[in-house]
Design a protein around this motif. Sequence first.
Motif, PDB file in Angstrom:
ATOM      1  N   PHE A 285       0.837  -1.204   0.000  1.00  0.00           N
ATOM      2  CA  PHE A 285       0.000   0.000   0.000  1.00  0.00           C
ATOM      3  C   PHE A 285       0.872   1.254   0.000  1.00  0.00           C
ATOM      4  CE2 PHE A 285      -1.654   3.353   2.772  1.00  0.00           C
ATOM      5  CZ  PHE A 285      -2.711   3.790   1.998  1.00  0.00           C
ATOM      6  N   LEU A 286       1.879   1.289   0.871  1.00  0.00           N
ATOM      7  CA  LEU A 286       2.744   2.466   0.948  1.00  0.00           C
ATOM      8  C   LEU A 286       3.475   2.701  -0.367  1.00  0.00           C
ATOM      9  CD1 LEU A 286       4.141   1.982   4.549  1.00  0.00           C
ATOM     10  CD2 LEU A 286       2.528   3.720   3.776  1.00  0.00           C
ATOM     11  N   HIS A 287       3.888   1.630  -1.016  1.00  0.00           N
ATOM     12  CA  HIS A 287       4.564   1.780  -2.310  1.00  0.00           C
ATOM     13  C   HIS A 287       3.605   2.331  -3.365  1.00  0.00           C
ATOM     14  CE1 HIS A 287       7.015   1.048  -5.799  1.00  0.00           C
ATOM     15  NE2 HIS A 287       6.078   0.265  -6.302  1.00  0.00           N
ATOM     16  N   GLN A 288       2.386   1.815  -3.403  1.00  0.00           N
ATOM     17  CA  GLN A 288       1.444   2.257  -4.423  1.00  0.00           C
ATOM     18  C   GLN A 288       1.011   3.704  -4.227  1.00  0.00           C
ATOM     19  OE1 GLN A 288      -1.628  -0.703  -4.136  1.00  0.00           O
ATOM     20  NE2 GLN A 288      -0.735  -1.932  -5.761  1.00  0.00           N
ATOM     21  N   VAL A 289       0.870   4.127  -2.971  1.00  0.00           N
ATOM     22  CA  VAL A 289       0.374   5.471  -2.709  1.00  0.00           C
ATOM     23  C   VAL A 289       1.485   6.513  -2.792  1.00  0.00           C
ATOM     24  CG1 VAL A 289      -0.640   6.937  -0.924  1.00  0.00           C
ATOM     25  CG2 VAL A 289      -1.593   4.701  -1.386  1.00  0.00           C
ATOM     26  N   THR A 290       2.668   6.197  -2.261  1.00  0.00           N
ATOM     27  CA  THR A 290       3.733   7.198  -2.199  1.00  0.00           C
ATOM     28  C   THR A 290       4.805   7.021  -3.262  1.00  0.00           C
ATOM     29  OG1 THR A 290       5.048   5.899  -0.644  1.00  0.00           O
ATOM     30  CG2 THR A 290       3.415   7.422   0.286  1.00  0.00           C
ATOM     31  N   GLY A 291       4.960   5.834  -3.789  1.00  0.00           N
ATOM     32  CA  GLY A 291       6.030   5.582  -4.749  1.00  0.00           C
ATOM     33  C   GLY A 291       7.332   5.153  -4.099  1.00  0.00           C
ATOM     34  N   VAL A 292       7.394   5.177  -2.763  1.00  0.00           N
ATOM     35  CA  VAL A 292       8.590   4.736  -2.041  1.00  0.00           C
ATOM     36  C   VAL A 292       8.619   3.214  -2.072  1.00  0.00           C
ATOM     37  CG1 VAL A 292       9.707   4.685   0.221  1.00  0.00           C
ATOM     38  CG2 VAL A 292       8.555   6.750  -0.535  1.00  0.00           C
ATOM     39  N   ARG A 293       9.760   2.646  -2.381  1.00  0.00           N
ATOM     40  CA  ARG A 293       9.887   1.187  -2.493  1.00  0.00           C
ATOM     41  C   ARG A 293       9.918   0.543  -1.111  1.00  0.00           C
ATOM     42  NH1 ARG A 293      10.686  -0.767  -7.937  1.00  0.00           N
ATOM     43  NH2 ARG A 293      11.065  -2.629  -6.749  1.00  0.00           N
ATOM     44  N   ALA A 294       8.816   0.610  -0.398  1.00  0.00           N
ATOM     45  CA  ALA A 294       8.743   0.154   0.983  1.00  0.00           C
ATOM     46  C   ALA A 294       8.915  -1.351   1.108  1.00  0.00           C
ATOM     47  CB  ALA A 294       7.405   0.565   1.594  1.00  0.00           C
TER      48      ALA A 294
ATOM     49  N   MET B  10      12.680  -1.920   1.810  1.00  0.00           N
ATOM     50  CA  MET B  10      13.381  -1.066   2.769  1.00  0.00           C
ATOM     51  C   MET B  10      13.417  -1.719   4.146  1.00  0.00           C
ATOM     52  SD  MET B  10      11.862   2.657   1.736  1.00  0.00           S
ATOM     53  CE  MET B  10      12.914   3.569   2.832  1.00  0.00           C
ATOM     54  N   GLN B  11      14.503  -1.455   4.864  1.00  0.00           N
ATOM     55  CA  GLN B  11      14.576  -1.886   6.250  1.00  0.00           C
ATOM     56  C   GLN B  11      13.981  -0.799   7.133  1.00  0.00           C
ATOM     57  OE1 GLN B  11      18.379  -3.373   7.349  1.00  0.00           O
ATOM     58  NE2 GLN B  11      18.487  -4.752   5.596  1.00  0.00           N
ATOM     59  N   LEU B  12      13.758  -1.131   8.396  1.00  0.00           N
ATOM     60  CA  LEU B  12      13.042  -0.210   9.278  1.00  0.00           C
ATOM     61  C   LEU B  12      13.761   1.120   9.475  1.00  0.00           C
ATOM     62  CD1 LEU B  12      11.642  -2.680  11.929  1.00  0.00           C
ATOM     63  CD2 LEU B  12      10.399  -1.458  10.160  1.00  0.00           C
ATOM     64  N   ASP B  13      15.093   1.099   9.581  1.00  0.00           N
ATOM     65  CA  ASP B  13      15.797   2.372   9.768  1.00  0.00           C
ATOM     66  C   ASP B  13      15.691   3.251   8.513  1.00  0.00           C
ATOM     67  OD1 ASP B  13      17.369   0.629   8.342  1.00  0.00           O
ATOM     68  OD2 ASP B  13      19.264   1.258   9.243  1.00  0.00           O
ATOM     69  N   GLY B  14      15.627   2.645   7.349  1.00  0.00           N
ATOM     70  CA  GLY B  14      15.411   3.409   6.115  1.00  0.00           C
ATOM     71  C   GLY B  14      14.000   3.974   6.048  1.00  0.00           C
ATOM     72  N   ILE B  15      13.038   3.225   6.536  1.00  0.00           N
ATOM     73  CA  ILE B  15      11.653   3.701   6.562  1.00  0.00           C
ATOM     74  C   ILE B  15      11.526   4.877   7.516  1.00  0.00           C
ATOM     75  CG2 ILE B  15       9.315   3.079   7.295  1.00  0.00           C
ATOM     76  CD1 ILE B  15       9.829   0.318   6.081  1.00  0.00           C
ATOM     77  N   GLU B  16      12.216   4.819   8.653  1.00  0.00           N
ATOM     78  CA  GLU B  16      12.145   5.911   9.636  1.00  0.00           C
ATOM     79  C   GLU B  16      12.719   7.212   9.092  1.00  0.00           C
ATOM     80  OE1 GLU B  16      14.202   4.195  12.926  1.00  0.00           O
ATOM     81  OE2 GLU B  16      12.420   3.141  13.650  1.00  0.00           O
ATOM     82  N   ARG B  17      13.629   7.132   8.111  1.00  0.00           N
ATOM     83  CA  ARG B  17      14.248   8.331   7.533  1.00  0.00           C
ATOM     84  C   ARG B  17      13.575   8.775   6.239  1.00  0.00           C
ATOM     85  NH1 ARG B  17      18.893   5.222   8.666  1.00  0.00           N
ATOM     86  NH2 ARG B  17      19.070   4.796   6.446  1.00  0.00           N
ATOM     87  N   SER B  18      12.500   8.111   5.838  1.00  0.00           N
ATOM     88  CA  SER B  18      11.856   8.446   4.568  1.00  0.00           C
ATOM     89  C   SER B  18      10.537   9.173   4.818  1.00  0.00           C
ATOM     90  CB  SER B  18      11.611   7.169   3.759  1.00  0.00           C
ATOM     91  OG  SER B  18      10.603   6.393   4.376  1.00  0.00           O
ATOM     92  N   GLU B  19       9.845   9.429   3.732  1.00  0.00           N
ATOM     93  CA  GLU B  19       8.570  10.137   3.847  1.00  0.00           C
ATOM     94  C   GLU B  19       7.457   9.266   4.418  1.00  0.00           C
ATOM     95  OE1 GLU B  19       6.258  10.245  -0.207  1.00  0.00           O
ATOM     96  OE2 GLU B  19       8.387  10.574  -0.601  1.00  0.00           O
ATOM     97  N   ILE B  20       7.683   7.965   4.542  1.00  0.00           N
ATOM     98  CA  ILE B  20       6.682   7.075   5.126  1.00  0.00           C
ATOM     99  C   ILE B  20       6.995   6.756   6.583  1.00  0.00           C
ATOM    100  CG2 ILE B  20       5.967   6.077   2.931  1.00  0.00           C
ATOM    101  CD1 ILE B  20       7.747   3.676   3.569  1.00  0.00           C
ATOM    102  N   ALA B  21       7.712   7.668   7.243  1.00  0.00           N
ATOM    103  CA  ALA B  21       8.104   7.476   8.638  1.00  0.00           C
ATOM    104  C   ALA B  21       6.928   7.258   9.585  1.00  0.00           C
ATOM    105  CB  ALA B  21       8.948   8.659   9.105  1.00  0.00           C
ATOM    106  N   PRO B  22       5.738   7.828   9.368  1.00  0.00           N
ATOM    107  CA  PRO B  22       4.630   7.551  10.283  1.00  0.00           C
ATOM    108  C   PRO B  22       4.234   6.073  10.349  1.00  0.00           C
ATOM    109  CG  PRO B  22       4.134   9.508   9.004  1.00  0.00           C
ATOM    110  CD  PRO B  22       5.392   8.913   8.434  1.00  0.00           C
TER     111      PRO B  22
END
Length: 157
Positions: free
Chosen positions: A97-106, A109-121
Amino acid sequence: MPDDLLRHVIGPTPYSSLWLWLAIALSVLLVGWYAGVFLFTMPRRRLGSVPLVGAARDRMIRYRAARTVRAIGDRYRAGEVSAGAAGEAVSREVRRFLHQVTGVRAEFMQLDGIERSEIAPAAPLLTNLVDIRFNPESTLDVGLVSRDAEELIRSWA
């Protein structure tokens, strides 16, 4: 030629209105086909910028993802799947879902990369899902975490 025979002479037979409606239907079908080809071949990032289409697409993605997460939680509560399998399935769906909505390759990604990206919430929820998935002694309830995931999906802006 006597004038009394002119009443038997008529003009050409008019076309049936069926042909008019068939031509209109085929024209609408052709325009719809071109619009469909245009929309389905447009890159996802540009498709989201089209006002009406982007909003409808996001709503459908949100609805499908929330429905899938709810179904996974229901299957877990019914005892059909284990906690680890349910955590994995919910995590996969949230990342998709996060990939489809934001375009971020979630998905990759590992958790520390997710925390530093736009999908941090979404990072705390994904951290809980990782704990459920890989920690057999986890005290987290998959049913509650799946409800949290569904709420995240429904409220994602």
